[in-house]
Design an enzyme around this catalytic site. Structure first.
Site, PDB file in Angstrom:
ATOM      1  N   SER A  76       0.803  -1.228   0.000  1.00  0.00           N
ATOM      2  CA  SER A  76       0.000   0.000   0.000  1.00  0.00           C
ATOM      3  C   SER A  76       0.836   1.278   0.000  1.00  0.00           C
ATOM      4  CB  SER A  76      -0.917   0.025   1.221  1.00  0.00           C
ATOM      5  OG  SER A  76      -0.149  -0.089   2.403  1.00  0.00           O
TER       6      SER A  76
ATOM      7  N   ASP B  57      -4.250   7.670   8.107  1.00  0.00           N
ATOM      8  CA  ASP B  57      -5.386   6.834   8.529  1.00  0.00           C
ATOM      9  C   ASP B  57      -5.032   5.814   9.609  1.00  0.00           C
ATOM     10  OD1 ASP B  57      -3.837   5.034   7.155  1.00  0.00           O
ATOM     11  OD2 ASP B  57      -5.345   4.510   5.654  1.00  0.00           O
TER      12      ASP B  57
ATOM     13  N   HIS C 261      -1.132   4.499   7.320  1.00  0.00           N
ATOM     14  CA  HIS C 261      -0.464   5.139   6.180  1.00  0.00           C
ATOM     15  C   HIS C 261      -0.213   6.622   6.458  1.00  0.00           C
ATOM     16  CE1 HIS C 261      -2.903   1.727   4.592  1.00  0.00           C
ATOM     17  NE2 HIS C 261      -1.701   1.401   4.147  1.00  0.00           N
TER      18      HIS C 261
END
Ligand SMILES: *[C@@H]1O[C@H](CO)[C@@H](O)[C@H](O)[C@H]1NC(C)=O
Ligand SMILES: *[C@@H]1O[C@H](CO)[C@@H](O)[C@H](O)[C@H]1NC(C)=O
Ligand SMILES: *[C@@H]1O[C@H](CO)[C@@H](O)[C@H](O)[C@H]1NC(C)=O
Length: 395
Positions: free
Chosen positions: A42, A350, A353
């Site tokens: 990610s 979040d 991240h």
């Protein structure tokens, strides 16, 4: 690496020179690389997992919804942030297109991805999902581990290098981003309740998986690889929340991060660096650049205000409340979550991240600063960042 624009014979007639300028120099956008090829999770996914879920009619994940993407793209792209990731800043600097996700592009349309193709998948691990599952670590998001991503790459290579002299030439002029990958092998294991002692036994295996992927791409012709290490995971709201109130947890006084988890990330990074120095010895003609994401990020964990993170570096901009604005059962973008007004004043987006602003600090520290081994500018002297935002930004 020589700049092909400066080595043209003077005997060429004008139209040839113009042709060369138009073709060669746009191909070799910054004099070093014609393409970016990316593998990872990610931290680098620009839309693959979103497309996989769409293709397989799986239930949407929270990061497919606003406010993801709100700051730069103004729409959720599948990136796990409010805006651009490190890979986006790299592409902008090299004056290549933003690196498009591989999933969903088929057949000859692959040729449109030859200036940059991204195989990174959010949630992906370095080790195979089946191996982790056999050890009781279930990956709830994806089975597209590093080996799967390499398989996609090998299958798409003939299309990517169609019309160039050969695939070795194409790969030799590409910048390969191998990661960040491996962080999720540990994240999924920690969330499955494994102890850090047990996690330590995975580290040599994870590093071996990364090095084996590096070997595969250099055998195919890659000559310039950037391999990032793990971030200081002890500074993540996920873990700060998970261990909150436990009296046996030791915190680093200068940052508020969990000492043991950061030491663990450093252990992974040390092993990776040792293996990369062995690779440099056995392949002196190839550039293996270690990207020190850990220490680049530690700059703003130590001095958040200096980087504009006036709301601190340990609290998520978007989340479900609590001391670090993180709640495992209320994700960012869920209806009962909250989002900050100025994401640029937060390092964390979040819970897991980072914000675009934090990724930009990491980008600048690694590509323009001293947080790469060897320093990036010694590998690609022509690498001078174009003004990304139309204003000069300082870190
Ligand atoms: C992973 O693979 C297994 C076995 O093929 C499958 O049952 C499972 O649904 C897959 N998980 C995801 C998240 O794709
Ligand atoms: C960190 O802070 C705690 C509590 O204030 C204190 O007891 C400890 O000695 C400090 N550790 C260091 C290394 O400064
Ligand atoms: C997390 O959110 C749930 C659902 O709103 C709530 O019941 C729970 O108390 C929250 N947990 C914490 C630690 O705040």
């Amino acid at each position: 690496m020589a700049n092909p624009c400066s080595s043209m014979p003077s005997s060429f007639v004008t139209f040839i020179i113009i042709f060369q300028v138009l073709c060669t120099c746009t191909m070799y956008a910054n004099g070093c690389y014609t393409s970016i090829i990316s593998f990872g999770d990610s931290l680098a996914d620009t839309g693959n997992l979103k497309q996989i879920y769409y293709n397989t009619n799986q239930q949407s994940l929270h990061f497919f919804y606003p406010p993801y993407g709100e700051t730069f793209f103004h729409t959720p792209t599948g990136r796990c942030s409010n805006g651009r990731l490190v890979i986006d800043f790299i592409a902008e600097s090299i004056r290549l297109p933003l690196v498009r996700p591989f999933v969903g592009v088929k057949g000859r349309h692959m040729m449109a991805l030859r200036r940059g193709v991204n195989y990174a998948v959010a949630g992906a691990t370095a080790l195979d999902s089946s191996f982790l599952a056999a050890n009781g670590v279930v990956n709830p998001m994806t089975n597209s581990s590093l080996r799967v991503q390499l398989g996609w790459f090998k299958r798409s290579l003939p299309m990517l290098c169609a019309n160039v002299p050969d695939c070795k030439h194409f790969l030799g002029h590409s910048l390969v981003l191998m990661g960040e990958i491996g962080g999720n092998d540990y994240n999924h294991a920690l969330l499955a309740g494994k102890s850090i002692d047990e996690l330590e036994t995975y580290v040599p295996l994870v590093v071996e998986a990364i090095i084996s992927a590096v070997n595969e791409v250099i055998e195919l012709g890659a000559k310039s690889l950037l391999i990032p290490g793990n971030l200081p995971i002890g500074c993540s709201p996920v873990y700060l929340t998970m261990y909150y109130g436990f009296d046996n947890v030791e915190y680093d006084n200068s940052t508020g991060c969990i000492t043991r988890l950061n030491k663990f990330a450093e252990y992974h990074n040390e092993l990776l660096k040792i293996e990369l120095s062995k690779m440099r010895e056995s392949h002196p003609d190839i550039s293996f650049i270690y990207a020190d994401y850990y220490n680049a990020a530690m700059q703003f964990f130590r001095s958040p205000n200096k980087y504009g993170f006036t709301n601190g570096a340990l609290k998520a901009c978007c989340g479900g409340g609590g001391p670090f604005n993180y709640n495992v059962s209320v994700a960012c973008a869920d209806s009962s979550s909250n989002v900050c007004v100025q994401p640029d004043t937060y390092a964390n987006w979040d819970g897991l991240h980072l914000t675009e602003a934090a990724y930009k600090v990491i980008y600048k520290s690694v590509f323009e600063g001293p947080y790469a081994i060897p320093q990036f500018q010694s590998v690609c002297p022509a690498f001078i960042r174009q003004d990304i935002d139309g204003k000069s930004s300082s870190i």
